[in-house]
Enzyme design. Sequence first.
Site, mmCIF file in Angstrom:
data_model
loop_
_atom_site.group_PDB
_atom_site.id
_atom_site.type_symbol
_atom_site.label_atom_id
_atom_site.label_comp_id
_atom_site.label_asym_id
_atom_site.label_seq_id
_atom_site.Cartn_x
_atom_site.Cartn_y
_atom_site.Cartn_z
ATOM 1 N N ARG A 1 8.990 -9.062 -4.032
ATOM 2 C CA ARG A 1 9.351 -10.477 -3.974
ATOM 3 C C ARG A 1 8.974 -11.251 -5.228
ATOM 4 N NH1 ARG A 1 8.434 -14.315 1.313
ATOM 5 N NH2 ARG A 1 9.587 -16.133 0.572
ATOM 6 N N MET B 1 -3.805 -6.704 4.007
ATOM 7 C CA MET B 1 -3.828 -5.971 5.276
ATOM 8 C C MET B 1 -4.109 -4.501 4.987
ATOM 9 S SD MET B 1 -0.972 -7.835 7.657
ATOM 10 C CE MET B 1 0.329 -7.817 6.426
ATOM 11 N N ILE C 1 0.839 -1.201 0.000
ATOM 12 C CA ILE C 1 0.000 0.000 0.000
ATOM 13 C C ILE C 1 0.874 1.251 0.000
ATOM 14 C CG2 ILE C 1 -1.824 1.237 1.211
ATOM 15 C CD1 ILE C 1 -2.517 -1.446 2.571
ATOM 16 N N LYS D 1 2.175 0.470 16.527
ATOM 17 C CA LYS D 1 2.604 -0.581 17.468
ATOM 18 C C LYS D 1 3.834 -0.126 18.241
ATOM 19 C CE LYS D 1 2.541 -3.935 14.357
ATOM 20 N NZ LYS D 1 1.739 -3.276 13.302
ATOM 21 N N TYR E 1 9.521 -3.171 15.517
ATOM 22 C CA TYR E 1 9.776 -1.784 15.117
ATOM 23 C C TYR E 1 11.037 -1.253 15.805
ATOM 24 C CZ TYR E 1 5.108 -1.192 13.007
ATOM 25 O OH TYR E 1 3.988 -1.268 12.218
#
Length: 357
Positions: A36, A182, A15, A115, A147
């Site tokens: 990928r 997602m 995205i 997160k 992260y």
Amino acid sequence: MSDSRHALVVGSTGIAGQALCQELVDRGWQVTGVSRRSPVAVDGVTPVLVDLTDAAATADALAEVRPSAVFFAVWMRMDSEAENIRVNSGIVRDVLEAVGPGGTVRHVSLMTGLKHYLGPFEAYAQGESRETPFHEYEPRLDLPNFYYAQEDELWSAAATYGFGWSTHRSHTVIGFAVGNAMNMGMTLAVQAAICKERGIPFCFPGNEIQWNGLTDMTDADLLARQMIWTAETEGLPSQAYNTANGDVFRWKWMWPRIAELLGVEPEGYHTEPRPLVQQMEGMEPVWAAIAEREGLVESQLDRVASWWHTDADMNRPLECFTDMANSRRNGFMDASVTIDSFAALFERLRRERVIPS
């Protein structure tokens, strides 16, 4: 391959990655996009196809690439946070070890997310977390978090190779990407199509806190512009930036407006959450039938919707929004209107034959 404005976008088909590639091309950058399996569908991007979990293959694939800026917009979800840390920090390390020694890299932008403040999925918004609005200067939580590990690799490489850096802590991202499920916007659009097909209400999947509390979101195009801003602007300090549209809303206000855009009857929070993993259980044949009848580009439900991911966002046990003062005081004044971001995404999904017209 070298250029004074040569961008390496790692995760170019996601995205954020697609939005980055398009914005960079539009600004006249030379762009190399790493993915990928298939190249990004943006004209003007030179593709590099490589499994980023393979350090040797990554080094070989990037051996001749000499970028001036690197943009990380990639993560791979693993079965545990320990594996998330190993794999995702390894990607940052291996890419920067491949391109850093060439001496051309001046800036690296790393996309992370909230997160950072909420904790990893294994302890998502449970126990210790920061109070809203989230500020970039707050200390890390005392929890393992991929992260943090990615930032540590970024800082280490910056010290070694002498480039500037920025971390971009986005909220839930609204943007276009087929095959990257997602994506809350696309997930809600698919939910609506299934609800319309079956003649059932478009039910809010989240909890009472999210229904009534304040939240915000991040437009992928705005995120791209902020990440590029840090690479193009001389004199910025190396630091973290929250990334959100700039408006806040309550889902009890937003949900009926999304339903109107998607042509379905909304039903809000009642007495308990109704997660999408339960509402949409067994809907694979329903979606396949819709896709065949309407000539959609993807008939496999798990490539256009991620019920668990939207459920996680909609069931946080606290209000969730960010402070944007760090960007504003440094000169990034861009903003987006969240309902307009949803509307633009839904229109593109129809135009690209991802959802029915």
